[in-house]
Design an enzyme around this catalytic site. Structure first.
Site, mmCIF file in Angstrom:
data_model
loop_
_atom_site.group_PDB
_atom_site.id
_atom_site.type_symbol
_atom_site.label_atom_id
_atom_site.label_comp_id
_atom_site.label_asym_id
_atom_site.label_seq_id
_atom_site.Cartn_x
_atom_site.Cartn_y
_atom_site.Cartn_z
ATOM 1 N N GLU A 1 0.789 -1.234 0.000
ATOM 2 C CA GLU A 1 0.000 0.000 0.000
ATOM 3 C C GLU A 1 0.824 1.288 0.000
ATOM 4 O O GLU A 1 0.673 2.116 0.917
ATOM 5 C CB GLU A 1 -0.972 -0.005 1.192
ATOM 6 C CG GLU A 1 -2.014 -1.095 1.109
ATOM 7 C CD GLU A 1 -3.015 -1.058 2.268
ATOM 8 O OE1 GLU A 1 -2.781 -0.303 3.237
ATOM 9 O OE2 GLU A 1 -4.014 -1.780 2.207
ATOM 10 N N GLU B 1 -6.357 -8.036 -0.215
ATOM 11 C CA GLU B 1 -7.047 -7.823 1.058
ATOM 12 C C GLU B 1 -8.515 -7.507 0.810
ATOM 13 O O GLU B 1 -8.848 -6.756 -0.112
ATOM 14 C CB GLU B 1 -6.410 -6.662 1.849
ATOM 15 C CG GLU B 1 -4.977 -6.884 2.308
ATOM 16 C CD GLU B 1 -4.452 -5.716 3.124
ATOM 17 O OE1 GLU B 1 -5.292 -4.910 3.619
ATOM 18 O OE2 GLU B 1 -3.230 -5.585 3.273
#
Length: 776
Positions: free
Chosen positions: A538, A642
């Site tokens: 991320e 995710e």
């Protein structure tokens, strides 16, 4: 003070207790007979009548006879005798204090019948007085002698009265002094019932000394006495004692039960499945056959010394300093087996996986080697808000190096174990994504993180995955400087990677880390088990230079390939949107785009009602995956790294420690998001509440459970139109809707990843019409 030894000291007749009165009587008698008084000098005694007047005594220190009382005592007795009779009878004689620092265990005790030395001396004084009076009779008149006799009779009566008082006091209270490890303890003489039914004094045995106890020559754990009953094996405690013990035991049981209930309540109402540091300590039996002498002196008390490890379970504890890529192989066995299958639908590890056509069904091991507050709140909820303990950086800083290492390694050891890998396989998973942080490899000046300990747990985790046929997606979750400024990057706050003063330095450090890591995992032992290698988790590209991130990604890929690693490399979408990656990095083979898909962090999605959310999962996620897979509209190979079934952001610490929620409109501005100060649940009103969302799953209605199961199935179906998915996460302490293990246990997630009662070809029911509240 008189000398302790009075042998060979000449003594004189003892002066009577009424000495001043007798002397005064003598002076009166001399005046009546006309006898001149003998001159006296202060501080010197007059010569005895029996001593020759011509004999001169040599000056010397006075030595008082041991039988003679001091003048001070005589004065005190005269003052005492002047008191009234009633006062004398009610006054308690004061016990003489033992001034010796330590008395021996054989200290003699005066029997009640034995007179004190004080009164024996008084008797000697009385006899001596009579003798002296007889020898001086030629000097005294009959009247003077009569006065002396009366005075002596009075003194004798006082002696008898004192003897009576002393005897009464001795019979009333007898005190025995004993020595226990060089201290004096006083206790009353106890009486116990003997075996013959009579009562008598408890027999005492010799107190055991400290040295004997230390040498193990006595079974007595502490000082004190041993009763006769104990020596004979009889019980020491009576019925009343055992009743008291029973009451105390019952109270302890009640208190322990209450403490357990309170502990469970404090762990959170949502019923998570994990525990960070509550398990028992490992036995470390595999150290039994290893000698500490086998560890070189230079390696003792270092990361390579297994005797310093909190947990050695399933590690090879034979010392080695061998490294690959500068990273230790300590703890690994020299052999491995890649023939295991995760389940009957997937190939064994030593067989190729057809990525892109065979969907990944994986799960994250979040919060394990990269700590996240909402996953393990117990590591953070013991601190006050003003201490600002919000991430691993501040936690490690507060604890300090030694304590941080102890606390965090225990978390590594207990939060994820071999049993978890076995359960993951049993649940139908075939992949695991393992997030880890750069301090598993090294730390830099100013870093408070616990260095290198997580490295061996990462290696052990990979071996557990191998044992159960699970392929591994390695995810470097935290880079130097923090790539997004969020707590799961290690440090919440400003971004220091590719940004700020040390941005370039931290970018190069990250490349150096990948040089070491890719060299290590390029070994043959990892080719079949580590099948996806992540560059960075991320990166916050909406706050960073997009071109700088893309350039760094290209450099990192070159480093990894140069090390000889041929596995698939994953890179993050950076929250730009999947369509923004069309034309980027497409000329590099062996890459996969990692997208993280949540509805609860998007203000346009969190306010959807339950029916709309399931429909979006089917149409929205599916549409995005298909567009991304198409190289004309997206990057190409795409997976979802995710996702979760949660429909609110109510989970404690999810939006940072002590932050509010979008759902209730209490979210203050944080590094993660802008402030949301009005409720964002579907009703957009004050009725939006997190109490039901955070309730224990046992209180969920059947309709809500049905919706949660359908929401999860819809997302799995959508992500499998691409490369597949990794659920976030396997286990938590208290967040059920983020916890696959707890979700299975509570009937809101399937017991097998492929067992689903819904797919996106089916119609989505109206959950509001079925009575499901939209406020949680």
């Amino acid at each position: 003070m008189p000398s302790p030894s009075h042998r060979n000291v000449r003594t004189r007749p003892a002066r009577p207790s009424n000495a001043r009165t007798r002397h005064a009587a003598e002076r009166e008698a001399r005046k009546e007979h006309g006898t001149p008084e003998k001159p006296t000098t202060p501080k010197r005694r007059a010569q005895s009548p029996q001593r020759s007047p011509t004999r001169q005594r040599a000056p010397q220190k006075r030595t008082r006879s041991p039988d003679r009382r001091s003048r001070r005592i005589v004065v005190e007795e005269e003052e005492y005798d002047s008191e009234s009779g009633s006062d004398r009878e009610t006054r308690t004689p004061q016990k003489k204090r033992d001034r010796s620092p330590i008395r021996t265990a054989q200290t003699r005790r005066r029997s009640p019948e034995r007179k004190s030395k004080k009164f024996v001396v008084d008797k000697k004084h009385k006899r001596s007085e009579s003798d002296t009076t007889a020898r001086s009779s030629n000097l005294l008149s009959i009247d003077a002698l009569a006065k002396l006799d009366a005075l002596n009779e009075k003194t004798g009566g006082q002696v008898k009265e004192s003897e009576k008082r002393d005897k009464a006091w001795s019979e009333k209270k007898t005190v025995k002094e004993k020595i226990v490890t060089e201290r004096v303890a006083k206790e009353r003489v106890k009486h116990r019932r003997k075996s013959d039914g009579t009562y008598g004094k408890v027999e005492r045995t010799r107190v055991v000394s400290g040295p004997l106890l230390e040498e193990g020559r006595s079974k007595r754990a502490r000082g004190g006495y041993v009763s006769a009953d104990e020596r004979k094996g009889k019980r020491r405690f009576g019925k009343k004692c055992w009743i008291a013990f029973g009451i105390v035991g019952l109270l302890l049981v009640i208190l322990i039960s209450v403490a357990i209930v309170v502990s469970k309540k404090k762990s959170g109402p949502s019923g998570g499945s994990g525990s960070s540091t509550s398990g028992s300590d490992p036995s470390n039996n595999n150290l039994n056959g290893v000698s500490e002498d086998d560890i070189p002196t230079a390696a003792k008390n270092t990361i390579l010394d297994p005797f310093t490890w909190y947990d050695t379970t399933n590690f090879n504890v034979t010392y080695t300093n061998e490294t690959v890529g500068g990273l230790s192989i300590m703890g690994l066995n020299s052999t491995w087996n890649d023939t295991t299958q995760a389940n009957q639908f997937v190939p064994a590890l030593n067989k190729a996986w057809a990525y892109g056509t065979m969907p990944i069904r994986g799960v994250n091991l979040g919060g394990w080697l990269s700590i996240e507050p909402f996953i393990t709140p117990s590591l953070f909820n013991t601190y006050q808000a003003n201490q600002n303990i919000v991430d691993e950086y501040t936690l490690s800083t507060l604890l300090g190096p030694t304590k941080a290492a102890q606390v965090i390694e225990k978390h590594y050891s207990q939060f994820i174990t071999e049993d978890d890998f076995a359960s993951i396989q049993a649940a139908g998973f075939d992949h695991v994504r393992i997030p880890y942080s750069y301090w598993a490899v090294t730390t830099y000046p100013g870093d408070p993180y616990v260095p290198k300990i997580s490295w061996r747990y990462l290696l052990r985790g990979i071996e557990y995955a191998r044992q159960y046929g699970l392929r591994v997606n390695l995810d470097l979750h935290a880079l130097p400087g923090s790539q997004n400024g969020w707590n799961h990057s290690g440090r919440q706050g400003p971004i220091g990677w590719l940004n700020g003063t040390d941005g370039a330095l931290n970018a190069q450090r990250s490349l150096d880390l990948h040089t070491q890591l890719s060299t290590f995992f390029a070994q043959p032992r990892y080719q079949n088990v580590v099948t996806i290698y992540g560059l960075v988790n991320e990166p916050k590209m909406i706050s960073l230079s997009q071109s700088a991130v893309v350039d760094w990604t290209e450099s990192a890929v070159q480093v990894v390939r140069k090390s000889g690693m041929n596995q698939t490399i994953a890179f993050g979408d950076g929250f730009l949107g999947l369509d923004k990656w069309q034309g980027q990095l497409q000329g590099i083979s062996g890459l996969v785009l990692d997208a993280h898909e949540y509805t609860i962090f998007d203000p346009n999605l969190i306010g959807m009602n339950h029916t709309a959310k399931v429909q979006y999962a089917c149409t929205g996620w599916t549409g995005q995956m298909k567009l991304s897979e198409d190289t004309t509209s997206g990057f190409g190979p795409t997976l979802c790294g995710e996702w979760s079934q949660a429909d609110t952001d109510c989970t404690t610490y999810l939006n940072d420690v002590n932050a509010g929620t979008r759902w209730e409109g209490t979210l203050e501005s944080t590094d993660r998001a802008v402030a949301v100060l009005s409720p964002d649940c579907p009703s957009k009103s004050s009725s939006c509440s997190c109490s039901s969302a955070n309730a224990n799953p046992s209180s969920y209605s059947d309709t809500y459970k049905s919706w949660l199961m359908m929401n999860a199935a819809a997302q799995m179906s959508s992500f499998e139109t691409a490369w597949g998915w990794f659920y976030w996460t396997w286990t938590t302490e208290s967040a059920t809707q983020w916890d696959w293990k707890a979700g299975m246990a509570n009937g809101i997630l399937p017991s097998k990843t492929w067992n689903r009662n819904f797919n996106c070809t089916s119609a989505v029911p109206d959950f509001a019409g079925q009575g499901l509240s939209e406020n949680y």
